[in-house]
Write a protein that holds these residues in place. Structure first.
Motif, PDB file in Angstrom:
ATOM      1  N   ALA A   1       0.850  -1.173  -0.025  1.00 56.41           N
ATOM      2  CA  ALA A   1      -0.069   0.248  -0.037  1.00 56.41           C
ATOM      3  C   ALA A   1       0.839   1.226  -0.079  1.00 56.41           C
ATOM      4  CB  ALA A   1      -0.934  -0.037   1.110  1.00 56.41           C
ATOM      5  N   ALA A   2       0.347   2.310  -0.378  1.00 53.94           N
ATOM      6  CA  ALA A   2       0.975   3.619  -0.502  1.00 53.94           C
ATOM      7  C   ALA A   2      -0.181   4.695  -0.158  1.00 53.94           C
ATOM      8  CB  ALA A   2       1.813   3.790  -1.761  1.00 53.94           C
ATOM      9  N   ALA A   3       0.500   6.116   0.111  1.00 50.85           N
ATOM     10  CA  ALA A   3      -0.286   7.112   0.440  1.00 50.85           C
ATOM     11  C   ALA A   3       0.802   8.369   0.422  1.00 50.85           C
ATOM     12  CB  ALA A   3      -0.612   7.160   1.655  1.00 50.85           C
ATOM     13  N   SER A   4      -0.148   9.479  -0.224  1.00 54.54           N
ATOM     14  CA  SER A   4       0.553  10.632  -0.315  1.00 54.54           C
ATOM     15  C   SER A   4       0.401  11.371   1.050  1.00 54.54           C
ATOM     16  CB  SER A   4       0.099  11.483  -1.479  1.00 54.54           C
ATOM     17  OG  SER A   4      -1.255  11.622  -1.287  1.00 54.54           O
ATOM     18  N   GLY A   5       0.869  12.663   1.164  1.00 58.66           N
ATOM     19  CA  GLY A   5       0.855  13.563   2.449  1.00 58.66           C
ATOM     20  C   GLY A   5       2.106  14.291   2.711  1.00 58.66           C
ATOM     21  N   ASN A   6       1.900  15.474   3.320  1.00 57.10           N
ATOM     22  CA  ASN A   6       3.071  16.107   3.752  1.00 57.10           C
ATOM     23  C   ASN A   6       2.765  16.572   5.391  1.00 57.10           C
ATOM     24  OD1 ASN A   6       5.343  17.527   3.588  1.00 57.10           O
ATOM     25  ND2 ASN A   6       4.457  19.515   3.143  1.00 57.10           N
ATOM     26  N   PRO A   7       3.611  16.294   6.281  1.00 56.99           N
ATOM     27  CA  PRO A   7       4.943  15.418   6.030  1.00 56.99           C
ATOM     28  C   PRO A   7       4.390  13.823   5.544  1.00 56.99           C
ATOM     29  CG  PRO A   7       5.040  16.375   7.977  1.00 56.99           C
ATOM     30  CD  PRO A   7       3.544  16.501   7.557  1.00 56.99           C
TER      31      PRO A   7
ATOM     32  N   PRO B   1       3.718  10.592   5.248  1.00 60.83           N
ATOM     33  CA  PRO B   1       2.997   9.615   6.280  1.00 60.83           C
ATOM     34  C   PRO B   1       3.609   8.294   6.773  1.00 60.83           C
ATOM     35  CG  PRO B   1       1.343  10.099   4.550  1.00 60.83           C
ATOM     36  CD  PRO B   1       2.863  10.416   3.907  1.00 60.83           C
ATOM     37  N   THR B   2       3.536   8.030   7.935  1.00 63.20           N
ATOM     38  CA  THR B   2       4.012   6.710   8.257  1.00 63.20           C
ATOM     39  C   THR B   2       2.897   5.668   8.083  1.00 63.20           C
ATOM     40  OG1 THR B   2       3.191   7.127  10.727  1.00 63.20           O
ATOM     41  CG2 THR B   2       5.504   7.674  10.232  1.00 63.20           C
ATOM     42  N   VAL B   3       3.139   4.341   8.440  1.00 61.89           N
ATOM     43  CA  VAL B   3       2.159   3.374   7.972  1.00 61.89           C
ATOM     44  C   VAL B   3       2.236   2.333   8.979  1.00 61.89           C
ATOM     45  CG1 VAL B   3       3.925   2.224   6.367  1.00 61.89           C
ATOM     46  CG2 VAL B   3       1.423   1.826   6.184  1.00 61.89           C
ATOM     47  N   ARG B   4       1.315   1.651   9.471  1.00 59.87           N
ATOM     48  CA  ARG B   4       1.193   0.516  10.221  1.00 59.87           C
ATOM     49  C   ARG B   4       0.050  -0.397   9.627  1.00 59.87           C
ATOM     50  NH1 ARG B   4      -2.049   3.936  13.265  1.00 59.87           N
ATOM     51  NH2 ARG B   4      -3.916   2.832  14.224  1.00 59.87           N
ATOM     52  N   TRP B   5       0.519  -1.926   9.654  1.00 59.83           N
ATOM     53  CA  TRP B   5      -0.663  -2.678   9.278  1.00 59.83           C
ATOM     54  C   TRP B   5      -1.220  -3.289  10.209  1.00 59.83           C
ATOM     55  CZ3 TRP B   5      -1.397  -3.869   4.089  1.00 59.83           C
ATOM     56  CH2 TRP B   5      -0.582  -3.431   3.050  1.00 59.83           C
ATOM     57  N   GLN B   6      -2.690  -3.611   9.885  1.00 58.00           N
ATOM     58  CA  GLN B   6      -3.554  -4.313  10.598  1.00 58.00           C
ATOM     59  C   GLN B   6      -4.311  -5.434  10.098  1.00 58.00           C
ATOM     60  OE1 GLN B   6      -6.230  -0.821  11.638  1.00 58.00           O
ATOM     61  NE2 GLN B   6      -5.122  -0.473  13.410  1.00 58.00           N
ATOM     62  N   THR B   7      -4.544  -6.179  11.112  1.00 53.81           N
ATOM     63  CA  THR B   7      -5.408  -7.408  10.463  1.00 53.81           C
ATOM     64  C   THR B   7      -6.632  -7.798  11.163  1.00 53.81           C
ATOM     65  OG1 THR B   7      -5.176  -9.759  10.050  1.00 53.81           O
ATOM     66  CG2 THR B   7      -4.135  -9.133  12.096  1.00 53.81           C
TER      67      THR B   7
ATOM     68  N   PRO C   1       2.337  -6.801  14.733  1.00 54.04           N
ATOM     69  CA  PRO C   1       3.698  -6.336  15.296  1.00 54.04           C
ATOM     70  C   PRO C   1       4.817  -6.092  14.478  1.00 54.04           C
ATOM     71  CG  PRO C   1       2.528  -8.070  16.590  1.00 54.04           C
ATOM     72  CD  PRO C   1       1.756  -7.971  15.363  1.00 54.04           C
ATOM     73  N   GLY C   2       5.477  -4.941  14.394  1.00 61.86           N
ATOM     74  CA  GLY C   2       6.519  -4.849  13.459  1.00 61.86           C
ATOM     75  C   GLY C   2       6.202  -4.394  12.223  1.00 61.86           C
ATOM     76  N   ALA C   3       5.066  -4.389  11.713  1.00 60.43           N
ATOM     77  CA  ALA C   3       4.721  -3.983  10.339  1.00 60.43           C
ATOM     78  C   ALA C   3       4.442  -2.561   9.924  1.00 60.43           C
ATOM     79  CB  ALA C   3       3.419  -4.805   9.925  1.00 60.43           C
ATOM     80  N   THR C   4       5.587  -2.036   9.708  1.00 65.65           N
ATOM     81  CA  THR C   4       5.589  -0.508   9.455  1.00 65.65           C
ATOM     82  C   THR C   4       6.108   0.057   8.313  1.00 65.65           C
ATOM     83  OG1 THR C   4       7.853  -0.291  10.795  1.00 65.65           O
ATOM     84  CG2 THR C   4       5.653  -0.042  12.048  1.00 65.65           C
ATOM     85  N   THR C   5       6.201  -0.942   7.315  1.00 68.65           N
ATOM     86  CA  THR C   5       6.667  -0.434   6.111  1.00 68.65           C
ATOM     87  C   THR C   5       5.549  -0.660   5.015  1.00 68.65           C
ATOM     88  OG1 THR C   5       7.571  -2.456   5.436  1.00 68.65           O
ATOM     89  CG2 THR C   5       9.025  -1.147   6.536  1.00 68.65           C
TER      90      THR C   5
ATOM     91  N   ALA D   1      -3.765  -1.112   5.436  1.00 68.33           N
ATOM     92  CA  ALA D   1      -2.723  -0.324   5.954  1.00 68.33           C
ATOM     93  C   ALA D   1      -3.305   0.947   6.758  1.00 68.33           C
ATOM     94  CB  ALA D   1      -1.868  -0.035   4.949  1.00 68.33           C
ATOM     95  N   VAL D   2      -2.586   1.630   7.607  1.00 70.90           N
ATOM     96  CA  VAL D   2      -3.107   2.802   8.129  1.00 70.90           C
ATOM     97  C   VAL D   2      -2.186   3.799   8.208  1.00 70.90           C
ATOM     98  CG1 VAL D   2      -4.232   3.874  10.231  1.00 70.90           C
ATOM     99  CG2 VAL D   2      -4.860   1.341   9.697  1.00 70.90           C
ATOM    100  N   PHE D   3      -2.290   4.951   7.514  1.00 70.34           N
ATOM    101  CA  PHE D   3      -1.161   6.171   7.380  1.00 70.34           C
ATOM    102  C   PHE D   3      -1.508   7.251   8.288  1.00 70.34           C
ATOM    103  CE2 PHE D   3      -1.584   3.551   3.480  1.00 70.34           C
ATOM    104  CZ  PHE D   3       0.001   3.411   3.093  1.00 70.34           C
ATOM    105  N   HIS D   4      -0.384   7.637   8.777  1.00 70.32           N
ATOM    106  CA  HIS D   4      -0.793   8.848   9.848  1.00 70.32           C
ATOM    107  C   HIS D   4       0.509   9.758   9.508  1.00 70.32           C
ATOM    108  CE1 HIS D   4      -1.315  10.945  13.544  1.00 70.32           C
ATOM    109  NE2 HIS D   4      -0.034  10.842  13.790  1.00 70.32           N
ATOM    110  N   ASN D   5       0.099  11.100   9.760  1.00 70.96           N
ATOM    111  CA  ASN D   5       1.133  11.992   9.777  1.00 70.96           C
ATOM    112  C   ASN D   5       0.627  13.001  10.468  1.00 70.96           C
ATOM    113  OD1 ASN D   5      -0.484  13.877   8.418  1.00 70.96           O
ATOM    114  ND2 ASN D   5       0.582  13.942   6.442  1.00 70.96           N
ATOM    115  N   SER D   6       1.731  14.399  10.925  1.00 71.93           N
ATOM    116  CA  SER D   6       1.358  15.169  11.920  1.00 71.93           C
ATOM    117  C   SER D   6       0.218  15.990  11.559  1.00 71.93           C
ATOM    118  CB  SER D   6       2.656  16.043  12.006  1.00 71.93           C
ATOM    119  OG  SER D   6       3.281  16.509  10.776  1.00 71.93           O
ATOM    120  N   SER D   7      -0.497  16.139  10.636  1.00 74.93           N
ATOM    121  CA  SER D   7      -1.700  16.991  10.098  1.00 74.93           C
ATOM    122  C   SER D   7      -2.819  16.154  11.172  1.00 74.93           C
ATOM    123  CB  SER D   7      -2.124  16.670   8.784  1.00 74.93           C
ATOM    124  OG  SER D   7      -2.788  15.259   8.771  1.00 74.93           O
ATOM    125  N   GLY D   8      -2.539  15.050  12.008  1.00 72.76           N
ATOM    126  CA  GLY D   8      -3.621  14.803  12.814  1.00 72.76           C
ATOM    127  C   GLY D   8      -4.585  13.885  12.235  1.00 72.76           C
TER     128      GLY D   8
END
Length: 643
Positions: A342-348, A350-356, A367-371, A389-396
């Motif tokens: 998965a991929a996402a745009s954003g500024n800054p 974004p970080t990513v974490r996977w969920q099941t 656990p440990g899935a952050t790429t 995939a869940v993407f997050h950045n400092s935009s909140g």
């Protein structure tokens, strides 16, 4: 038994009973005491941490009670993550180094008596976030004020331009200004530092002052609207073009081919005559005096829209995550890896974490899935799971990808392990450890010898079988597990062996199995006669030895066929003494156990003179008969006298 003996025995028994009772009582008291000691240990209590805020790697003093006994990597945790290190200073104090974390987290201490309750928290400070610098171009001489927007700027302690600290002023939590130092031309990074660490880097450009070398065409209509090309150097940062005093060209008309050496612009209207042309950039400005001539009357007025050199707003920089690539459903085979992307745009960025997610459950982090790619080897029980995939950045804001399903099909069994080949007599005993089924139940095992053609098989519940083998030959064995989905890869282990030949005993074998010949179970033979011997029931492809007794003489060896049978021509030794003899075939059965067959034959009288050892044997036999007769006579005489 005398009465006194019985009395003393009773006393002894009573003493033994009393002694055993005392020991039992002592053991019970010891166990009770140990239990009381365990019960006396209190569950630890955390009452405070100092400091209460910091970044990863902060040394934190934890205060409380009953910390004695805190051992192991997980004795001190921050939000469930093990402290990077810790020291138990006393029963009331622990010094720990905070691991990586975010936000407010519970600090917990664990001992054998239990874990402290949650509630005392440590706050992780996050680094500042830089979004934009305005202006982003500056002259190499520096000295210009720039505004940077972003997040958490109220905690900034240092601003570096290409690694060199610059003078800065905090405006609010979302912006600060700094004064650009002098620097050579080129792109450099701006980084801000706060208690939570260093920010991300944003690009900042130093440029030389622009120069004009030509304007073409050099004249145009007084009404404006003509396209002219300006060439020179350091023009990439030009954001303002002036034709005459205060008469700016429309910046929106700079073409997309704007380069460092040329650009085109549409002229504004102006009265007839020569005017100065000035280009403005963050690197400076340059003027071509009388560089353009207006001619003719102004038919229409063209009013320019100039580019304003003002700071950009933070909202123009921050961008919430937006998923650009969603994971797709995957089908995998047990034992083979599978990948979701998965991929996402954003500024800054974004970080990513996977969920099941499983049916009837909830979304949980992997656990440990952050790429951007999640790769793992699934089990059969993972079929039906969903991944996102869940993407997050400092935009909140967070952005969740679509869920993608996983189907897992059974695979061939894993390769057997611990394969061990042990050489025996005309055989090899092979054993192994059963592998993972990978979702396909094992139906059995196939063991092969190299060189061939010997094989043996085992059921799914067995982990061993025996191969028939030729004595003195070196073999390598291969073990594979079979299933409805296919055979496994060959197993691994110590799979080489060289079997030994059957040992010929000094006496005929004790067996009821009859050896036969091509003429049936013959009774007689002659010295020098060739006999075709037939044997059955031996291990397939194994070595059997054919011997004739009384004194054992090996007549030959033979390798059995795929059914464990053989047909072998042997010759009765010409010098064999006349009389009763035994033909024997000896080897192993399909299980590797000793296997023998025999045939009793009488050898006819030889034409050779009987001398030497045969005579001695006859003499000894006669002497034995004589002695026996004497004893019989004496015994009869003694009986008569007795009567």
């Amino acid at each position: 038994m005398s009465a006194s003996y019985r009395v003393w025995a009773g006393v002894l028994a009573a003493g033994l009973f009393v002694l055993s009772s005392a020991v039992a009582v002592a053991l019970a008291r010891a166990e009770t005491g140990a239990a009381r000691l365990v019960q006396a240990a209190e569950v630890p209590v955390v009452t405070g941490v100092s400091p209460t805020v910091g970044a990863a790697g902060t040394t934190v003093t934890i205060t409380g009670t009953d910390f004695t006994g805190a051992t192991g990597a997980s004795a001190v945790t921050f939000d469930g993550n093990n402290a990077t290190s810790y020291t138990v200073d006393s029963a009331t104090q622990i010094t720990a180094v905070s691991p990586v974390g975010t936000g407010f987290v519970d600090v917990v201490v664990q001992t054998p008596a239990g874990s402290s309750a949650a509630g005392v928290q440590f706050e992780y400070l996050q680094p500042p976030v830089l979004c934009c610098s305005s202006p982003s171009y500056v002259n190499v001489a520096g000295g210009q004020t720039h505004t940077v927007t972003g997040l958490r700027h109220g905690t900034i302690t240092d601003v570096k331009v290409d690694g060199v600290s610059a003078s800065f002023t905090k405006i609010n939590n979302n912006s600060f200004t700094f004064t650009s130092p002098a620097h050579a031309a080129g792109d450099v990074d701006i980084v801000a530092t706060g208690p939570g660490g260093d920010s991300n880097a944003i690009t900042f450009h130093y440029d030389e002052a622009p120069t004009i070398t030509s304007i073409s065409p050099g004249s145009g209509s007084a009404g404006g609207g003509d396209t002219v090309t300006i060439t020179g150097t350091n023009l990439i940062g030009v954001m303002l073009v002036e034709f005459g005093t205060g008469n700016f060209a429309d910046f929106n008309t700079i073409n997309v081919g704007h380069t460092d050496t040329s650009f085109t612009i549409t002229t504004p209207s102006h009265a007839d005559g020569f005017v100065d042309v000035t280009v403005y950039a963050y690197g400076g400005q340059d003027t071509e005096v009388g560089g353009y001539e207006y001619t003719g009357s102004a038919a229409a007025s063209v009013v320019g829209v100039k580019y304003e050199l003002t700071p950009e707003a933070a909202s123009a920089c921050l961008a919430a995550p937006s998923v650009t690539t969603h994971p797709t459903a995957q089908t995998a085979t047990v034992g083979s890896p599978v990948t979701f992307t998965a991929a996402a745009s954003g500024n800054p960025t974004p970080t990513v974490r996977w969920q099941t997610f499983t049916a009837g459950g909830t979304w949980t982090d992997v656990p440990g899935a952050t790429t951007s790619s999640l790769t793992f080897t699934p089990a059969l029980t993972d079929t039906g799971r969903q991944y996102r995939a869940v993407f997050h950045n400092s935009s909140g804001a967070d952005a969740e990808s679509n869920a993608a399903g996983l189907t897992v099909n059974p695979g061939v069994p894993g390769a057997p392990t611990g394969v061990l080949a042990v050489a025996g007599v005309s055989s090899i005993a092979v054993s192994w450890t059963a592998p993972d089924t990978n979702g396909s139940p094992i139906t059995g095992y196939l063991v092969s010898a190299n060189p061939g053609p010997a094989t043996c098989t085992a059921t799914a519940q067995e982990t061993g079988c025996v191969l028939g083998a030729e004595a003195g030959r070196s073999y390598t064995v291969t073990v594979v597990a079979t299933s409805a989905a296919g055979n496994s890869a060959p197993g691994s282990g110590q799979a080489a062996a060289t079997p030994t030949a059957p040992v010929v005993p000094t006496t005929p074998p004790d067996t009821s199995l009859t050896l036969t010949t091509d003429k049936g179970a013959i009774k007689t033979a002659e010295p020098g006669q060739q006999i075709v011997v037939i044997g059955t029931g031996f291990a397939p492809h194994s070595t059997a030895t054919i011997t004739i007794y009384s004194d054992p003489v090996v007549l030959g060896t033979v390798v059995t066929d795929q059914d464990g049978n053989f047909t072998k021509a042997v010759t009765v030794p010409p010098s064999l003494a006349a009389g009763a003899h035994t033909l024997a075939a000896q080897g192993v059965d399909p299980d590797g156990n000793p296997h023998a067959m025999k045939l009793n034959v009488t050898v006819a009288t030889s034409n050779l003179a009987v001398t030497g050892a045969p005579v001695a044997r006859l003499a000894m036999a006669g002497l034995a008969m004589l002695v026996a007769g004497l004893f019989a006579l004496r015994a009869g005489r003694e009986r008569r006298f007795a009567s």
